[in-house]
Design a protein around this motif. Structure first.
Motif, PDB file in Angstrom:
ATOM      1  N   VAL A 172       2.211  -4.843   7.586  1.00 42.70           N
ATOM      2  CA  VAL A 172       2.874  -5.289   8.360  1.00 42.70           C
ATOM      3  C   VAL A 172       4.192  -6.929   7.453  1.00 42.70           C
ATOM      4  O   VAL A 172       4.699  -7.232   8.835  1.00 42.70           O
ATOM      5  CB  VAL A 172       1.479  -6.662   8.971  1.00 42.70           C
ATOM      6  CG1 VAL A 172       1.821  -8.130   9.746  1.00 42.70           C
ATOM      7  CG2 VAL A 172       0.822  -5.733   9.583  1.00 42.70           C
ATOM      8  N   ALA A 173       4.000  -6.921   6.843  1.00 41.61           N
ATOM      9  CA  ALA A 173       4.545  -7.952   5.879  1.00 41.61           C
ATOM     10  C   ALA A 173       5.496  -7.828   5.969  1.00 41.61           C
ATOM     11  O   ALA A 173       6.932  -8.144   6.064  1.00 41.61           O
ATOM     12  CB  ALA A 173       3.816  -8.562   4.532  1.00 41.61           C
ATOM     13  N   VAL A 174       5.636  -6.565   5.971  1.00 45.47           N
ATOM     14  CA  VAL A 174       7.087  -6.101   6.025  1.00 45.47           C
ATOM     15  C   VAL A 174       8.074  -5.646   7.134  1.00 45.47           C
ATOM     16  O   VAL A 174       9.097  -4.821   7.400  1.00 45.47           O
ATOM     17  CB  VAL A 174       7.538  -4.714   4.710  1.00 45.47           C
ATOM     18  CG1 VAL A 174       7.693  -5.670   3.488  1.00 45.47           C
ATOM     19  CG2 VAL A 174       6.736  -3.806   4.293  1.00 45.47           C
ATOM     20  N   GLY A 175       7.568  -5.504   8.447  1.00 43.33           N
ATOM     21  CA  GLY A 175       7.571  -5.929   9.422  1.00 43.33           C
ATOM     22  C   GLY A 175       7.774  -3.755  10.284  1.00 43.33           C
ATOM     23  O   GLY A 175       7.913  -3.814  10.792  1.00 43.33           O
ATOM     24  N   GLY A 176       6.021  -3.428   9.470  1.00 41.07           N
ATOM     25  CA  GLY A 176       5.546  -2.535   9.766  1.00 41.07           C
ATOM     26  C   GLY A 176       4.560  -3.116  10.354  1.00 41.07           C
ATOM     27  O   GLY A 176       4.194  -4.017  10.963  1.00 41.07           O
ATOM     28  N   PRO A 177       3.865  -1.171  11.596  1.00 46.21           N
ATOM     29  CA  PRO A 177       2.783  -1.655  11.941  1.00 46.21           C
ATOM     30  C   PRO A 177       1.812  -2.330  11.209  1.00 46.21           C
ATOM     31  O   PRO A 177       1.496  -2.142  10.486  1.00 46.21           O
ATOM     32  CB  PRO A 177       2.651  -0.065  12.604  1.00 46.21           C
ATOM     33  CG  PRO A 177       3.269   1.086  11.413  1.00 46.21           C
ATOM     34  CD  PRO A 177       4.262  -0.133  10.574  1.00 46.21           C
ATOM     35  N   THR A 178       0.612  -2.241  12.323  1.00 51.33           N
ATOM     36  CA  THR A 178      -0.998  -2.871  12.364  1.00 51.33           C
ATOM     37  C   THR A 178      -1.893  -1.389  12.906  1.00 51.33           C
ATOM     38  O   THR A 178      -1.404  -1.328  14.026  1.00 51.33           O
ATOM     39  CB  THR A 178      -1.416  -4.162  12.762  1.00 51.33           C
ATOM     40  OG1 THR A 178      -2.343  -4.037  12.317  1.00 51.33           O
ATOM     41  CG2 THR A 178      -0.992  -4.104  14.150  1.00 51.33           C
ATOM     42  N   TRP A 179      -2.738  -1.803  11.835  1.00 52.84           N
ATOM     43  CA  TRP A 179      -3.561  -1.020  12.690  1.00 52.84           C
ATOM     44  C   TRP A 179      -5.383  -1.642  12.271  1.00 52.84           C
ATOM     45  O   TRP A 179      -5.552  -2.981  11.319  1.00 52.84           O
ATOM     46  CB  TRP A 179      -3.794   0.510  11.943  1.00 52.84           C
ATOM     47  CG  TRP A 179      -3.659   0.233  10.696  1.00 52.84           C
ATOM     48  CD1 TRP A 179      -4.811   0.475   9.583  1.00 52.84           C
ATOM     49  CD2 TRP A 179      -2.475   0.428   9.797  1.00 52.84           C
ATOM     50  NE1 TRP A 179      -4.854   1.120   8.254  1.00 52.84           N
ATOM     51  CE2 TRP A 179      -3.099   0.499   8.630  1.00 52.84           C
ATOM     52  CE3 TRP A 179      -1.224   0.118  10.041  1.00 52.84           C
ATOM     53  CZ2 TRP A 179      -2.305   0.621   7.435  1.00 52.84           C
ATOM     54  CZ3 TRP A 179      -0.549   0.353   8.812  1.00 52.84           C
ATOM     55  CH2 TRP A 179      -1.076   0.701   7.541  1.00 52.84           C
ATOM     56  N   THR A 180      -6.581  -1.263  12.681  1.00 48.70           N
ATOM     57  CA  THR A 180      -7.582  -1.772  12.856  1.00 48.70           C
ATOM     58  C   THR A 180      -8.045  -1.012  11.802  1.00 48.70           C
ATOM     59  O   THR A 180      -8.579   0.055  12.098  1.00 48.70           O
ATOM     60  CB  THR A 180      -8.264  -1.317  14.065  1.00 48.70           C
ATOM     61  OG1 THR A 180      -7.760  -2.751  15.222  1.00 48.70           O
ATOM     62  CG2 THR A 180     -10.181  -2.396  14.045  1.00 48.70           C
ATOM     63  N   VAL A 181      -8.047  -2.160  10.290  1.00 49.57           N
ATOM     64  CA  VAL A 181      -9.059  -0.830   9.471  1.00 49.57           C
ATOM     65  C   VAL A 181     -10.433  -0.714   9.697  1.00 49.57           C
ATOM     66  O   VAL A 181     -10.776  -1.880   9.322  1.00 49.57           O
ATOM     67  CB  VAL A 181      -8.774  -1.390   8.322  1.00 49.57           C
ATOM     68  CG1 VAL A 181      -8.954  -1.040   7.018  1.00 49.57           C
ATOM     69  CG2 VAL A 181      -7.420  -1.992   7.771  1.00 49.57           C
ATOM     70  N   LYS A 182     -10.766   0.124   9.071  1.00 51.14           N
ATOM     71  CA  LYS A 182     -12.438   0.116   9.726  1.00 51.14           C
ATOM     72  C   LYS A 182     -13.080  -0.189   8.051  1.00 51.14           C
ATOM     73  O   LYS A 182     -12.795   0.927   6.935  1.00 51.14           O
ATOM     74  CB  LYS A 182     -12.940   2.091   9.517  1.00 51.14           C
ATOM     75  CG  LYS A 182     -12.847   2.088  11.392  1.00 51.14           C
ATOM     76  CD  LYS A 182     -12.776   3.225  11.911  1.00 51.14           C
ATOM     77  CE  LYS A 182     -12.111   4.599  11.561  1.00 51.14           C
ATOM     78  NZ  LYS A 182     -12.772   5.821  11.268  1.00 51.14           N
ATOM     79  N   LEU A 183     -14.107  -1.003   8.089  1.00 51.07           N
ATOM     80  CA  LEU A 183     -14.091  -0.945   6.814  1.00 51.07           C
ATOM     81  C   LEU A 183     -15.982  -1.080   6.244  1.00 51.07           C
ATOM     82  O   LEU A 183     -16.887  -0.204   6.953  1.00 51.07           O
ATOM     83  CB  LEU A 183     -14.302  -2.619   6.743  1.00 51.07           C
ATOM     84  CG  LEU A 183     -13.409  -2.894   7.392  1.00 51.07           C
ATOM     85  CD1 LEU A 183     -13.658  -4.686   7.368  1.00 51.07           C
ATOM     86  CD2 LEU A 183     -12.628  -2.836   5.561  1.00 51.07           C
ATOM     87  N   GLY A 184     -16.586  -1.117   5.159  1.00 47.30           N
ATOM     88  CA  GLY A 184     -17.689  -0.446   4.989  1.00 47.30           C
ATOM     89  C   GLY A 184     -18.185   0.795   3.167  1.00 47.30           C
ATOM     90  O   GLY A 184     -18.903   0.766   3.015  1.00 47.30           O
TER      91      GLY A 184
END
Length: 323
Positions: free
Chosen positions: A136-148
């Motif tokens: 995201v910081a360089v203009g790329g896509p985002t996604w919802t990171v799964k955690l745990g």
């Protein structure tokens, strides 16, 4: 008899509850830290923005760090462990040594997260979130990171040597390596598109630019030769952008380069060399939206590779050593 039946029923219920709890413990969820460390994601995001603003190249390094972690023992932060009596560090593997970067950034983030939520957020999850925030910081896509995820207590230099793709690999080898991790050809091409940002050292592309082969643009090769001599190893560490046109922006120009025979690494250009992935490269080169969407999906899929969860592993206090 009634008493015996009652005991059996209770045992069955207890087993069901145990299995249900185990399944829940092993499940990755984007809401995993909502109650235990609600400021974790915002803390990581701020730290990654700061790191990338200081050095734009760090975005590529953090995405690559996640990739090199997940391909060895799954996404378990094993790549962060230093050598120890019982640990053969993956940092010293051929594909990682003097190549993979960002360890210090992850350690800094871990320190900040530990200060607000001790022994709660794993290094493995930090690496996964850092890759997303770096994009995201360089203009790329985002996604919802799964955690745990939890952190492994082991590392494997030998698996790193055998599981990670090399810059000299042919298409069949790359397809096989990715396939072994549950990633298909489209995932592979999308993930390779991370080379829209970042740099490579002379030693990784010297043979290609001096080969006079038909799969490299002569003018492109000539430009790269200026800082990458074929006479000796003095220029080994000299860097060149993987995308000569827009090296600091996450876009789809990388795929246009491949069509023009301007892939810096052999493992880049092989994606457009008359093989089964040519059509995917062509598709990505024509759309500013298709590649980012597929990249996000592939990163999410990669993050699901054999995570350490539940009661396995540990939450390391420091990412480079086990507790």
């Amino acid at each position: 008899m009634a008493s015996t039946n009652c005991i059996c029923i209770c045992l069955i219920l207890a087993m069901f509850l145990f299995l249900s709890n185990t399944e829940c413990e092993a499940h990755l969820s984007s809401a995993f830290y909502d109650n235990t460390c609600p400021k974790a994601l915002s803390t990581i995001r701020t730290a990654i923005r700061t790191a990338v603003s200081r050095e734009r190249r760090m975005a590529a390094s953090l995405i690559r760090l996640h990739f090199h972690d997940c391909f060895v023992q799954g996404c378990d932060a094993s790549i962060l462990l230093d050598d120890a009596p019982s640990i053969s560090s993956e940092k010293k593997a051929v594909n990682n040594d003097n190549s993979v970067r960002g360890y210090n950034v992850i350690e800094d983030v871990k320190s900040q997260v530990e200060s607000i939520c001790p022994a709660t957020v794993s290094c493995a999850d930090i690496v996964a979130v850092a890759a997303r925030d770096a994009s995201v910081a360089v203009g790329g896509p985002t996604w919802t990171v799964k955690l745990g995820r939890r952190d492994s207590t082991t590392a494997s230099r030998s698996l790193a040597e055998s599981n990670l793709p090399r810059f000299t690999d042919n298409l069949e080898s790359l397809i096989s390596l990715f396939g072994n991790k549950g990633l298909n050809e489209r995932d592979m091409v999308a993930l390779s598109g991370a080379h829209t940002i970042g740099q490579a050292s002379c030693r990784t592309f010297r043979d290609r630019i001096h080969s006079n082969a038909s799969d490299i643009d002569a003018g492109f090769a000539s430009t790269r030769k200026r800082r990458c001599s074929d006479l000796d190893g003095d220029s080994d560490g000299n860097l060149a952008p993987l995308d000569l046109v827009t090296p600091n922006s996450f876009d789809y120009n990388y795929f246009k380069n491949l069509i023009q025979k301007k892939g810096l690494l052999q493992s880049d250009q092989i994606l457009f060399s008359g093989g089964s992935t040519d059509s995917i490269v062509t598709e990505y080169s024509k759309s500013s939206s298709t590649f980012p969407a597929d990249f996000a999906a592939a990163m999410l899929k990669m993050g699901d590779i054999d995570p350490t969860t539940g009661s396995e592993g540990q939450i390391r206090k420091f990412c480079n050593v086990v507790n």
